[in-house]
Design an enzyme around this catalytic site. Structure first.
Site, short mmCIF file in Angstrom:
data_model
loop_
_atom_site.label_atom_id
_atom_site.label_comp_id
_atom_site.label_asym_id
_atom_site.label_seq_id
_atom_site.Cartn_x
_atom_site.Cartn_y
_atom_site.Cartn_z
N LYS A 1 0.46 -1.51 -0.03
CA LYS A 1 -0.09 -0.25 0.11
C LYS A 1 0.72 1.58 -0.11
O LYS A 1 1.92 1.09 0.90
CB LYS A 1 -1.16 -0.17 1.23
CG LYS A 1 -1.56 1.31 1.61
CD LYS A 1 -2.61 1.23 2.03
CE LYS A 1 -2.87 2.64 2.80
NZ LYS A 1 -4.28 2.71 3.92
N ASP B 1 -2.02 9.74 4.32
CA ASP B 1 -4.15 9.81 4.03
C ASP B 1 -4.79 10.70 5.28
O ASP B 1 -4.60 10.55 6.11
CB ASP B 1 -4.05 7.70 4.52
CG ASP B 1 -5.46 7.78 4.96
OD1 ASP B 1 -6.41 8.62 4.35
OD2 ASP B 1 -5.79 6.72 5.66
N LYS C 1 -9.69 12.57 8.06
CA LYS C 1 -9.91 12.37 10.22
C LYS C 1 -9.47 13.23 10.95
O LYS C 1 -9.46 14.70 10.01
CB LYS C 1 -8.43 11.71 9.94
CG LYS C 1 -7.95 10.11 9.25
CD LYS C 1 -6.47 9.23 9.12
CE LYS C 1 -6.96 8.11 7.92
NZ LYS C 1 -7.17 7.10 9.35
N ASP D 1 1.85 6.39 5.81
CA ASP D 1 0.76 5.37 4.97
C ASP D 1 1.13 4.50 4.22
O ASP D 1 0.83 3.79 3.27
CB ASP D 1 -0.82 5.84 4.88
CG ASP D 1 -1.43 4.99 4.73
OD1 ASP D 1 -1.76 4.24 5.82
OD2 ASP D 1 -2.57 5.61 4.54
N ASP E 1 -11.83 7.10 3.90
CA ASP E 1 -10.84 6.60 4.79
C ASP E 1 -10.49 5.21 4.38
O ASP E 1 -9.16 4.92 4.93
CB ASP E 1 -10.75 7.32 5.56
CG ASP E 1 -9.92 7.16 6.67
OD1 ASP E 1 -8.68 7.25 6.05
OD2 ASP E 1 -10.11 7.97 8.13
N GLU F 1 -9.50 3.78 1.90
CA GLU F 1 -8.92 3.67 0.71
C GLU F 1 -7.63 3.07 0.56
O GLU F 1 -7.54 2.33 -1.18
CB GLU F 1 -8.51 5.72 0.09
CG GLU F 1 -7.01 5.69 1.21
CD GLU F 1 -6.43 5.29 2.30
OE1 GLU F 1 -7.27 5.45 3.45
OE2 GLU F 1 -5.79 5.36 3.06
N ARG G 1 -7.30 -0.45 0.89
CA ARG G 1 -8.46 -1.13 -0.04
C ARG G 1 -8.60 -1.13 -1.50
O ARG G 1 -8.45 -2.47 -2.61
CB ARG G 1 -9.42 -2.00 0.79
CG ARG G 1 -10.32 -0.77 0.73
CD ARG G 1 -11.71 -1.29 2.27
NE ARG G 1 -11.37 -0.84 3.22
CZ ARG G 1 -11.35 -1.14 4.32
NH1 ARG G 1 -12.69 -1.98 4.26
NH2 ARG G 1 -10.77 -0.90 5.82
N1 BES Z 1 -4.25 4.39 6.96
C1 BES Z 1 -5.69 3.90 7.27
C2 BES Z 1 -5.11 2.51 8.90
C3 BES Z 1 -4.11 3.34 10.20
C4 BES Z 1 -4.98 3.50 11.24
C5 BES Z 1 -2.70 3.57 9.34
C6 BES Z 1 -4.21 4.31 12.28
C7 BES Z 1 -2.13 3.29 10.78
C8 BES Z 1 -2.58 3.92 12.01
C9 BES Z 1 -6.51 3.41 6.65
O1 BES Z 1 -7.00 4.06 5.96
C10 BES Z 1 -8.07 4.41 7.66
O2 BES Z 1 -8.53 5.15 7.39
N2 BES Z 1 -8.74 2.46 8.12
C11 BES Z 1 -9.87 3.13 8.31
C12 BES Z 1 -11.08 2.39 7.50
C13 BES Z 1 -12.45 3.09 8.08
C14 BES Z 1 -12.96 3.72 7.48
C15 BES Z 1 -13.22 1.24 7.47
C16 BES Z 1 -9.92 2.88 9.80
O3 BES Z 1 -9.43 2.05 9.87
O4 BES Z 1 -9.65 3.51 10.54
ZN ZN Z 2 -4.66 4.78 4.36
MN MN Z 3 -7.62 6.15 5.33
#
Ligand code: BES
Ligand code: ZN
Ligand code: MN
Length: 495
Positions: free
Chosen positions: A263, A268, A275, A286, A345, A347, A349
């Protein structure tokens, strides 16, 4: 980093500081002390003081007087029967850090055998602990300019067997150092240094002289390939996306390649589903999945392992803007499947989906993706253990074994089909978010919709990619997680 191996005595080292080890067991600690007092009679007070007990991570500094280096650091290993490869890495790291605190540039480490370890495993572990421990991302700190760092490590022994073992693993130690350091640098770099195009340039630069072929697919080619997931995440961003392809052919032309997918979200923000401000700067990391697979293929190529490997990196920022993806949008991916965007968020996947489909063209032996994918994985496993998911028990088993050998912990999470309900969409084939419950698993299940006919494993490194503080040979910030595991996995792969 210069790594040398030498057959020589403790008192004959030219390095600034010499490191030697001691077990904690009574008789072994006594023997260490006896030897030290014989070699350095003027140090008898400190050696016999009982302050140093040989426990793991403890160190004792001896001022040698005349013979050889001016200081010897003795580092504890704990009890002999619990001295694993990880013990050696940790003890060596503690000693190298103590040495680095004196501002020296060269150290010499006396090789020691771990319990039940081969001489090769012991030597590699000692070198790993030392070379990986003094990392600091300080290139933007102007007062750190010109500060000395350890740049030369000699592993020595008077045992022929240990010296031969050291020689056989020194190139591997150097390759691991290069791959892990590259991954840490990339992950830690801020978005105004590493964004998609500069990430691509970094991959091209790192590959120079390694025999790796690098191809950068630009936005036009990404459009021509109909990588709708990567384009959707990118559409709010001024900077264009890239798709990085790195190919290393160390094996036979007919050997199926391992394909690593990383990834590569260089920042992000969350996009329109933005966020919160607190802690958002962590999202410069990220793209640690990208850093892992780039560092991994570089280390494998530098170590000249006889395998074929491809690294794929879909890369973009995730930005909110007037052109950004919004919730409710429906995206069509390269494989023709569609997804409803529930949360912009989620993104990672979306970009991985296209890369996992692209991977099929290599007819891979196995595909492993690395992604800082979900906060849910951090909630479940913290910053110590990566989440592991996948479709192939043989591949999962090999990853678990590599993880044990390298001490890069993994924990398998189940991809039971019942969880699919959480990502059902009324309007598209799948939805990109399944809400709070089982968030790491629903992300894994989303990816599963896009894999081809190959063994697949997914590593969620959201918690392990960025360390909240220093720990042994892991620095605070980008850890380089996964690089050592990938090297170990392909090296020890059993078909
Ligand atoms: N990059 C984040 C996940 C992340 C969180 C990485 C904390 C490192 C530390 C990812 O893109 C994300 O924002 N995921 C969301 C998914 C949700 C919206 C389904 C999440 O985990 O909140
Ligand atoms: Zn992310
Ligand atoms: Mn994200």
């Amino acid at each position: 980093m210069n790594i040398a191996i030498s057959q020589s005595a403790l008192t004959n080292q030219k390095a600034d500081i010499v490191i030697s080890f001691s077990f904690e067991d009574d008789s072994l600690l006594k023997a260490t002390k006896k030897r030290l007092v014989e070699l350095y009679p003027t140090a008898s007070a400190v050696v016999n003081s009982n302050d140093f007990k040989g426990t793991l991570r403890s160190t004792m500094v001896i001022y040698t007087g005349a013979k050889g280096a001016s200081k010897v650091i003795v580092a504890g290993l704990g009890k002999k029967d619990s001295c694993t490869a990880e013990t050696l890495r940790r003890a060596s790291s503690a000693a190298a850090k103590r040495a680095a605190a004196y501002g020296v540039q060269s150290i010499a480490i006396e090789a020691v055998l771990g319990n039940g370890l081969t001489p090769e495993e012991s030597c590699l572990s000692l070198l790993e602990g030392a070379v990986l421990s003094n990392y600091k991302f300080d290139k933007y700190i102007t007062s750190a300019k010109g500060k000395k760092k350890i740049n030369s490590i000699t592993l020595f022994s008077d045992s022929k067997q240990l010296v031969a073992a050291g020689k056989s693993v020194s190139a591997m130690a150097k390759s691991i150092y290069d791959g892990v350091t590259l991954a840490r640098d990339l992950a830690q770099a801020p978005n105004n240094e590493i964004y998609p195009e500069t990430l691509a340039k970094a991959a091209v630069n790192a590959a120079k002289g390694t025999g790796i072929k690098v191809t950068i697919l630009d936005k036009k080619k990404i459009q021509a390939l109909k990588m709708g997931g990567l384009l959707a995440v990118n559409q709010g961003s001024v900077r264009p996306p890239v798709f990085i392809v790195m190919e290393y052919k160390g094996g036979k032309a007919t050997d199926k390649p391992f394909v690593f997918v990383g990834k590569g979200i260089t920042f992000d923000t969350g996009g329109i589903s933005i966020k919160p401000a607190a802690g958002m700067s962590d999202m410069k990391g990220d793209m640690h999945g990208a850093a892992t697979v780039i560092g991994g293929i570089i280390a494998i190529a530098k170590a000249k392992l006889p395998v074929n490997v491809v690294a794929l990196v879909p890369s973009t920022e995730n930005m909110p803007s007037g052109t950004a993806l919004v919730p409710g949008d429906i995206v069509t991916f390269m494989n023709g499947k569609t997804a409803e965007i529930d949360n912009t968020d989620a993104e990672g996947r979306l970009v991985l989906a296209d890369a996992l489909h692209y991977a099929s063209r290599y007819k891979p032996k196995a595909v492993i993706d690395f992604a800082t994918l979900t906060g849910a994985c951090v909630v479940a496993l913290g910053t110590v253990t990566s989440g592991l998911m996948g479709t192939d028990s043989h591949l999962i088993d090999q990853i678990k074994k590599a993880s044990t050998r390298t001490n890069e912990y993994v924990c398998e999470l189940p991809l039971h089909e019942e969880y699919e309900d959480l990502i059902k969409s009324d309007f598209a084939d799948v939805k990109n978010s399944g809400g709070r419950w089982a968030g790491a698993i629903t992300a894994g299940l989303f990816l599963k919709h896009f894999i081809g006919d190959y063994p697949w494993a997914h590593m969620d490194i959201a918690g392990t990619g960025m360390a909240p503080s220093d720990r042994d040979y892991w620095p605070k910030g980008g850890t380089g997680i996964g690089v050592r595991m990938l090297v170990d996995l392909v090296k020890n792969w059993k078909a």
